[in-house]
Motif scaffolding. Structure first.
Motif, PDB file in Angstrom:
ATOM      1  N   VAL A  11       0.869  -1.171   0.000  1.00  0.00           N
ATOM      2  CA  VAL A  11       0.000   0.000   0.000  1.00  0.00           C
ATOM      3  C   VAL A  11       0.905   1.220   0.000  1.00  0.00           C
ATOM      4  CG1 VAL A  11      -1.713   1.295   1.314  1.00  0.00           C
ATOM      5  CG2 VAL A  11      -1.846  -1.196   1.223  1.00  0.00           C
ATOM      6  N   LYS A  12       0.610   2.152  -0.891  1.00  0.00           N
ATOM      7  CA  LYS A  12       1.442   3.356  -1.035  1.00  0.00           C
ATOM      8  C   LYS A  12       0.569   4.576  -0.759  1.00  0.00           C
ATOM      9  CE  LYS A  12       3.915   5.853  -4.656  1.00  0.00           C
ATOM     10  NZ  LYS A  12       4.248   5.849  -6.082  1.00  0.00           N
ATOM     11  N   SER A  13       1.004   5.428   0.177  1.00  0.00           N
ATOM     12  CA  SER A  13       0.302   6.675   0.460  1.00  0.00           C
ATOM     13  C   SER A  13       0.938   7.793  -0.339  1.00  0.00           C
ATOM     14  CB  SER A  13       0.370   7.009   1.949  1.00  0.00           C
ATOM     15  OG  SER A  13      -0.332   6.045   2.692  1.00  0.00           O
ATOM     16  N   SER A  14       0.114   8.738  -0.769  1.00  0.00           N
ATOM     17  CA  SER A  14       0.613   9.808  -1.621  1.00  0.00           C
ATOM     18  C   SER A  14      -0.210  11.073  -1.413  1.00  0.00           C
ATOM     19  CB  SER A  14       0.526   9.374  -3.081  1.00  0.00           C
ATOM     20  OG  SER A  14       0.864  10.433  -3.942  1.00  0.00           O
ATOM     21  N   ASP A  15       0.420  12.211  -1.644  1.00  0.00           N
ATOM     22  CA  ASP A  15      -0.299  13.488  -1.655  1.00  0.00           C
ATOM     23  C   ASP A  15      -0.677  13.877  -3.078  1.00  0.00           C
ATOM     24  OD1 ASP A  15      -0.344  13.926   1.071  1.00  0.00           O
ATOM     25  OD2 ASP A  15       1.620  14.886   1.074  1.00  0.00           O
ATOM     26  N   GLN A  16      -0.335  13.030  -4.046  1.00  0.00           N
ATOM     27  CA  GLN A  16      -0.704  13.315  -5.427  1.00  0.00           C
ATOM     28  C   GLN A  16      -2.204  13.136  -5.591  1.00  0.00           C
ATOM     29  OE1 GLN A  16       1.744  10.809  -7.872  1.00  0.00           O
ATOM     30  NE2 GLN A  16       3.530  12.128  -7.617  1.00  0.00           N
ATOM     31  N   PHE A  17      -2.789  13.985  -6.413  1.00  0.00           N
ATOM     32  CA  PHE A  17      -4.235  13.997  -6.617  1.00  0.00           C
ATOM     33  C   PHE A  17      -4.544  13.470  -8.015  1.00  0.00           C
ATOM     34  CE2 PHE A  17      -8.227  16.214  -7.656  1.00  0.00           C
ATOM     35  CZ  PHE A  17      -8.990  15.793  -6.562  1.00  0.00           C
ATOM     36  N   PRO A  18      -5.306  12.393  -8.129  1.00  0.00           N
ATOM     37  CA  PRO A  18      -5.627  11.840  -9.450  1.00  0.00           C
ATOM     38  C   PRO A  18      -6.714  12.673 -10.130  1.00  0.00           C
ATOM     39  CG  PRO A  18      -6.676  10.535  -7.743  1.00  0.00           C
ATOM     40  CD  PRO A  18      -5.858  11.583  -7.037  1.00  0.00           C
ATOM     41  N   ALA A  19      -6.339  13.849 -10.596  1.00  0.00           N
ATOM     42  CA  ALA A  19      -7.306  14.835 -11.101  1.00  0.00           C
ATOM     43  C   ALA A  19      -8.188  14.290 -12.213  1.00  0.00           C
ATOM     44  CB  ALA A  19      -6.565  16.087 -11.573  1.00  0.00           C
TER      45      ALA A  19
END
Length: 143
Positions: A11-19
């Motif tokens: 599981v990978k956490s990210s602050d990237q937003f899949p716009a």
């Protein structure tokens, strides 16, 4: 923020937003009353991605058109509303309702054909980041 479940079990956490995935969801959902059709937002997003990622110079009218269209999103009456909430969620819809609907949608729970290792995405929407008082400031209105 988002949490990506990968095919290898990690599981990978990210602050990237899949716009693009969110725009595609909003295009077919009935949770937001946007003054600008999400199909137009998708066109602006695609144009801006091409402009930013390729460095190719586009005609000036495209950026002016994008700004004039997006202005409708940030002001209900096309004038400065600094410090006033601009919220287009339909009556009775909360940020948690929107988050649950997005995370349950096929674009987020089905594997992505482009990225084989991505199994699913779960977003965490923040009421603080959904900002009710600021975010856009027009210095011309500050006397």
């Amino acid at each position: 923020s988002s949490e990506l479940k990968l095919s290898n079990g990690r599981v990978k956490s990210s602050d990237q937003f899949p716009a693009l995935k969110v725009i595609n969801f909003l295009t077919s959902s009935d949770l937001v009353d946007s003054p600008l059709p999400f199909s137009e937002i998708k066109k602006i997003y695609n144009w801006s991605c091409g402009f930013v990622h390729t460095g190719k110079k586009e005609y000036i009218w495209l950026s002016l058109k994008a700004v004039s269209l997006l202005n409708k999103l940030f002001s209900r009456d096309c004038s400065c509303r600094y410090g006033v909430a601009i919220n287009y969620l339909k009556d009775g819809v909360s940020i948690q309702d929107l988050q649950a609907a997005i995370n349950a949608s096929p674009g987020f729970i089905k594997s992505n054909e482009i990225k084989i290792s991505e199994e699913s995405i779960s977003l965490s929407l923040s009421a603080d980041e959904f900002d009710e008082t600021a975010g856009f400031w027009d210095k011309r209105q500050n006397h």
